[in-house]
Design a protein around this motif. Structure first.
Motif, PDB file in Angstrom:
ATOM      1  N   HIS A  77       7.447 -56.226 -32.864  1.00 38.91           N
ATOM      2  CA  HIS A  77       7.438 -56.647 -31.462  1.00 38.91           C
ATOM      3  C   HIS A  77       7.982 -55.536 -30.574  1.00 38.91           C
ATOM      4  CE1 HIS A  77       7.596 -61.155 -32.825  1.00 38.91           C
ATOM      5  NE2 HIS A  77       6.595 -60.483 -33.349  1.00 38.91           N
TER       6      HIS A  77
ATOM      7  N   ASN B 210       9.941 -55.920 -40.499  1.00 39.88           N
ATOM      8  CA  ASN B 210       8.535 -55.724 -40.831  1.00 39.88           C
ATOM      9  C   ASN B 210       8.130 -54.378 -40.265  1.00 39.88           C
ATOM     10  OD1 ASN B 210       8.005 -56.131 -38.057  1.00 39.88           O
ATOM     11  ND2 ASN B 210       7.305 -58.236 -38.345  1.00 39.88           N
TER      12      ASN B 210
ATOM     13  N   ASP C  47       2.636 -57.400 -38.797  1.00 32.23           N
ATOM     14  CA  ASP C  47       3.634 -58.020 -39.692  1.00 32.23           C
ATOM     15  C   ASP C  47       3.549 -57.512 -41.123  1.00 32.23           C
ATOM     16  OD1 ASP C  47       4.816 -59.593 -37.719  1.00 32.23           O
ATOM     17  OD2 ASP C  47       3.523 -61.317 -38.082  1.00 32.23           O
TER      18      ASP C  47
ATOM     19  N   GLU D 180      12.405 -58.115 -33.633  1.00 30.51           N
ATOM     20  CA  GLU D 180      11.435 -57.807 -34.688  1.00 30.51           C
ATOM     21  C   GLU D 180      10.886 -56.397 -34.504  1.00 30.51           C
ATOM     22  OE1 GLU D 180       8.514 -60.849 -35.723  1.00 30.51           O
ATOM     23  OE2 GLU D 180       7.015 -59.281 -36.029  1.00 30.51           O
TER      24      GLU D 180
ATOM     25  N   ASP E 257      -0.326 -57.702 -33.866  1.00 29.77           N
ATOM     26  CA  ASP E 257       0.946 -57.862 -34.573  1.00 29.77           C
ATOM     27  C   ASP E 257       0.675 -57.943 -36.062  1.00 29.77           C
ATOM     28  OD1 ASP E 257       3.661 -58.400 -34.874  1.00 29.77           O
ATOM     29  OD2 ASP E 257       3.380 -60.559 -34.697  1.00 29.77           O
TER      30      ASP E 257
ATOM     31  N   LYS F  75       8.948 -60.859 -27.609  1.00 30.16           N
ATOM     32  CA  LYS F  75       7.625 -60.342 -27.992  1.00 30.16           C
ATOM     33  C   LYS F  75       6.815 -60.199 -26.708  1.00 30.16           C
ATOM     34  CE  LYS F  75       3.833 -60.969 -31.258  1.00 30.16           C
ATOM     35  NZ  LYS F  75       3.115 -61.874 -32.170  1.00 30.16           N
TER      36      LYS F  75
END
Ligand SMILES: [Co+2]
Ligand SMILES: [Co+2]
Ligand SMILES: [Co+2]
Ligand SMILES: [Co+2]
Ligand SMILES: [Co+2]
Ligand SMILES: [Co+2]
Ligand SMILES: [Co+2]
Ligand SMILES: [Co+2]
Lengths: 435, 435, 435, 435
Positions: D269, D296, D307, D266, D305, D232
């Motif tokens: 990220h 996500n 999410d 992710e 972020d 990240k």
């Protein structure tokens, strides 16, 4: 006298050579610059929320600060007020700003919340009799409580609008009583998280109505301070209606509010909206809606609102130039809408933040004043536009010429305009002479 | 008939199961959706500049395309027109759009440039007698030539303003003669590279005057098409005045132009201004200035204007929903302001871009129509705002209540509004049923 | 002597009070700072491409500059070389940098192109006998010509790899002959426009092989200069493989090149990769791959690579601090990879850009040196990490303790570490004392 | 059985035509795609923290959710575990993931905290005997508590390192006991808020040592699951060390960990690091470090972020393509590291989020599989690189040719490679056939 700032003496101006980290090195409040004292130019203020209510949390971590007034209801609020005025005094700060929710705990009902706010307001009033710190502006927090999660004035539920109205009435009246120079509205929840559940037109009408009510109430109670909207593009909402100065201007025009309301422009919000701060100032000045500023800075790599203290003299000098050319901020000032980092745990850190910020403002003010006094810069820019003050330029702006007229003229005179250097590097170097 | 598209047959609708890359799989122009044909809904157009004038250059590399009409003056321009209409025919495209500079070479004087443009305009007129492709809009290129490097209407030199006026007069008249449905102004150089050499207020006044001249000239010549401004935040200028829809609205209000001029909204420009495309559409609709759209998309990681063909049905469906709720685009349409990548060298690539884009629009139109026809979504959103249609909500919007009234009511009735779920995930899933 | 800079005298150091825009106010090349002259510290260079080859175009506009050497083949190239060395002399600049394509026109074959480059190289060699300007680095342009549109070493076509190899061989040898202190590789096209047509692993293997060839050739010809890679995240490619310092490091490690190649770090590229410049410097220093720097700055609101001259002393001071702590740049220097704006048409603008930039570097060098000499800052940071030099910290880093050991120790000693202030505001104010 | 999800029945697959918002329309877990069931391909998991521990706060507002397990110590933690497994069962979800701090309250000492975690871990173990939900991965929360504000492994205080070690040991062992398929390390505080107080090299050495300890402990206890790092770029830290896949790879190489540790990638990220998700997947696959993914999406206009649950089939299809080409994720899976919006207050919203997300994954899996089965796409890309499998390309990669050889060959054979279309639009349309 609390012991929160134990061992810290009042911050004095000691000059640029001082190595005392708790002294002003540039901010000399009585020093006269372009006919006014530094204090009169800057009108700096402490933001109650960042310095006293913020707990140091972030989206991935909880409270880091350890303040004796946390979690202690009205007793905590009173202690907080004591410490706040101690900081104002230590910094010799002429102004402060507050939200209702910063100064007093929420009650079980709006009435109780408002009473709590008024009780602390009375403490403020008493302290202000002996302190030299005045109120730059007050505001209502219409964003933290879950009732406002979908907006205050722009909520789909009219009862939330009513609740917000009751809260604003209370803070507006308190601001009036405390002699507040301005009243600010920041619409952190006036926007949306997803357009999928949102009617933009409907919500804007609600917001327009709300602002009219505020103006009408200010007139009714005889409040003469300036009403200000603070633009911000996003955060906490995914998209806020008061995106930037230009957006606010269009909104004010649509609802016929542009002669009543001005802007409180924050450095970091300009940056989040993809503008330079000086752009927002210049634009607001040209539109007649430059009211006040929130002094801070944004981290250049973060996409969120970092609210750091200003620390770049070159950048702030360009802002001061715009403000000086606007004839100053009138009732406005420079509110430090800035917080020490969540790792800056010590009481002294609160002083470091404000001292550093105020020294940057002082250096910037002096630099901008010197630039103007020198005159070379203004002359160069004026010369660039000289053609609009006479002849063809004047006739165009005066409405004397049509497309046909101009087309005919270009043909007749075989006009073939040659570009001239924009002199950007020369101008940048010229500015750098003064910072 | 040139041999540029040799071997390529007219593109037909073959249905979703077709594996022919040069067929429409979803765009079936005569298929009726919500009472109008797909073609009537979409009104798609080819942008002359991207497909025929762009050479494939980028900031670090020169021309990659090898087109027989490059570097060949008026002969090249004629060949280009031939090929352009061949593409329109192959694609069965109902509209095209052009800038003067795309269609004809610049002459030694404005008069000669305008003559060149008119000569090609006559070729267009002749072709349009037999082709079914009409003109969606025309516009003047006021940004490529170095004379415009510091702005056209907003140039510090009034002679540049005059030159631009002569150019716009010509293209506006040509657009009128060709039956163009709209006339667009995009101010790529109306802004600044550095605020240091710029007077925002002065330049905005110039721009306001220019637009009034355009409106007056349109009225004088009897042009009934819609005048449109195309917002963009930056590129080529560091900061453009027509930043986004909200900014344009404020500008139009300031200069009392908001009943005369609407917006041409480009997907990628919305993105560069940190808005979703559907936000810009919804906002423009709510302000009454939604005119037309430029269909494209931006690379999500690039900071520049990539003008790629649209390829995401979920995203475009949300745009179509806004347009359908606005009652369509009237004289506007979906101009493909999109270019094949500089590595897409082959003539067939020009078809792939438009076919893929048009199929995405067709799928999106059908999806949005199905969403509306189903009705669940609209009902859910309407229910969210139901409180504003009666009782308290209606009285607030009707101007019947003051801050005092509302505060008293909250106290009296002990109003304590409870938040309700915003249902974002439910709504997202609901939309996904249709895309 | 050409007349391009007619009327402009050599730029001298005149001190901070000078108002002469064509004088150095801070850059005093022989002034000694921390034991070396300013010139030895900074080793500044002019970039041939920006100042002499760039035409002022941007994605929406063509050439704005009017240079007598444009469009004139080898004669133009010779005139350009004359003017270039005149600028180096006027600025008293110790270094310059070039790409092959900047200095000579492309021929019909690689052989002819290389001959053209060598012909100008010989002119350089002769000029360098009398001028004091040396070569900081050379490089091959593997991005402008359409043959490289899909990559040079990473092209899907091995023949393009071969062509690039032939070009690099030529420039590497010329750089060697001209005594160039470094050789740079910037992979503007080594990346992709769309991942859809790209095999990342395959292309990285090609790039690894290419770099090994370059290293091997340098060894073969006895070239002792430093080979450098210049990271950049994107532009012109949508995604470049040499994204940033960390990415380059991983790549060098994978292909076992990390002891042979270092980084040339550009301010604006750091910014585009969402890092601060000083981050990239500090990281490269910690990884042992800090080689040289490209001095410029990026517009804070633009998403593209603006390559403006540096103008912020506070920002550049932090960079110089990192470099001084690294023991300097060795064979590296500060190449002005910066261009005057496309509206800066005048020959004098080329001087304004470099003078302003060099003065900023000089002020920053002095500020960073004073910060180090003062010592307070370094001591504060060292104290923060003192725990790692002994006891527990030393044992952990020394590999003497396992998770089990540490868990047991925390339990046994009831370790409950208390956070300490990060002192950010204090440190920012401390830095501001020196800028 | 708690009454939290009262009235909600288990979610079943009902097919694409279902209008039941609490049914799967595409996720049919036993449906076989390319030889494996959907469940085996996707291996989806619920993230304990977002669905059960997050309170709905954001930087400008507090808790919005009203969950009966909040503020209730170990009793609350037990209720939370009950509700969590009820959700797993309702969704028929094969996996879940947790941080120690999500599942149990912090105690007065590390020992007490670890005991609390173990107590809930035993409840999990019992539930997992009857539930079909397994553990995809466990992890230690080394970022929420103020002790970690300046880092865990990278803290300037070695005692914090020790504390973190004690915490990781506990969760690693619990993960092992619960049969967790992977163990994840996400370094939210392993980075810095300001470079001014930070020694990057020192901190990286600490982090390298920490990871070796983790690997050694896993070997010691016989844990065979995959150790994963989750990259990240920032948030909460201003700059995190594990910026992206490329950065993590370089770090792993430097500390000789690249054969032991892989990445948990992710979506959001990747986006924050200015990459597409599929880029990160393709890069990790090419480097041999693709481990698992966090499903996500990020809001396209937010800099933080967000999410959110995945909802774009076109985007996720490109990700699945990369994973399928990698041969799947082995021990990894798709953890929904996603939270319902803070306005999504209702228990049913937790289901809407996961159902919508899982349906998007199912559609995307099928689309990617169909794309691969069709084969046209792979063939087109393979053909582009065909030249590297033989002749010149093979010899270059095989190390048989030097710069000299290649240069000579280009000259001798007069090689002048012609660019070929990159076919981006064709490929985009081809992909769109399947989504
Ligand atoms: Co503010
Ligand atoms: Co802020
Ligand atoms: Co565009
Ligand atoms: Co457009
Ligand atoms: Co560079
Ligand atoms: Co650059
Ligand atoms: Co995650
Ligand atoms: Co995340």
């Amino acid at each position: 006298m609390t012991d929160f700032f134990k061992g810290i003496s009042p911050v004095k101006f000691e000059g640029a050579n001082s190595t005392n980290p708790l002294a002003y090195r540039h901010y000399n409040k009585d020093e006269v610059v372009l006919g006014k004292t530094m204090e009169e130019h800057i009108r700096p203020g402490v933001a109650y929320w960042h310095s006293f209510a913020w707990e140091g949390g972030d989206p991935f971590g909880g409270r880091t600060f350890d303040r004796p007034w946390f979690d202690n209801g009205m007793d905590g609020a009173k202690l907080k007020a004591d410490v706040a005025f101690e900081l104002f005094d230590l910094l010799d700060m002429p102004f402060f700003c507050f939200h209702d929710a910063d100064i007093a705990p929420e009650g079980a009902t709006l009435a109780e919340s408002n009473r709590n706010v008024r009780a602390i307001g009375e403490i403020f009033a008493r302290k202000m009799e002996t302190s030299r710190t005045k109120l730059l502006w007050g505001t209502a927090n219409l964003f933290s409580n879950r009732r406002y999660m979908s907006g205050a004035a722009t909520n789909p539920d009219p009862e939330v609008f009513a609740y917000a109205a009751g809260q604003v009435k209370n803070v507006l009246e308190l601001t009036h009583e405390l002699g507040g120079a301005n009243y600010v509205l920041w619409g952190g929840r006036e926007g949306y998280e997803t357009l999928l559940n949102t009617k933009i037109g409907q919500e804007q009408d609600q917001m327009g109505r709300f602002l009219h009510m505020v103006i009408e109430h200010a007139e009714k109670i005889g409040y003469k301070g300036q009403i200000l909207i603070e633009p911000k593009p996003q955060e906490p909402s995914k998209h806020q209606y008061d995106f930037d100065v230009a957006t606010v201007y269009g909104f004010l025009r649509k609802y016929d509010l542009h002669t009543k309301i001005k802007c409180n422009i924050e450095v970091g919000h300009a940056f989040l909206a993809n503008h330079s701060f000086e752009h927002e100032l210049a634009l607001a000045a040209s539109l007649g809606i430059l009211g006040s500023v929130d002094a801070n800075r944004n981290d250049l790599q973060s996409g969120w609102d970092t609210d750091q203290f200003p620390n770049s003299v070159p950048e702030t000098t360009l802002a001061f130039y715009q403000i000086l050319k606007n004839g100053g901020l009138n009732s406005g000032g420079w509110n430090f809408d800035a917080k020490v980092r969540r790792q800056s745990l010590d009481p002294a850190d609160l002083l470091h933040g404000h001292i550093g910020g105020l020294d940057v403002l002082a250096r910037s003010l002096k630099a901008a004043a010197a630039l103007i006094t020198d005159g070379t810069y203004d002359k160069t820019v004026d010369a660039r536009y000289a053609g609009w003050n006479e002849g063809l330029g004047k006739d165009i702006l005066g409405g004397k010429l049509s497309l046909d007229d101009l087309a005919a003229k270009v043909d007749a005179e075989n006009i073939n305009p040659q570009p001239r250097s924009g002199q950007q590097e020369y101008l940048e170097n010229l500015i750098n002479r003064f910072v």
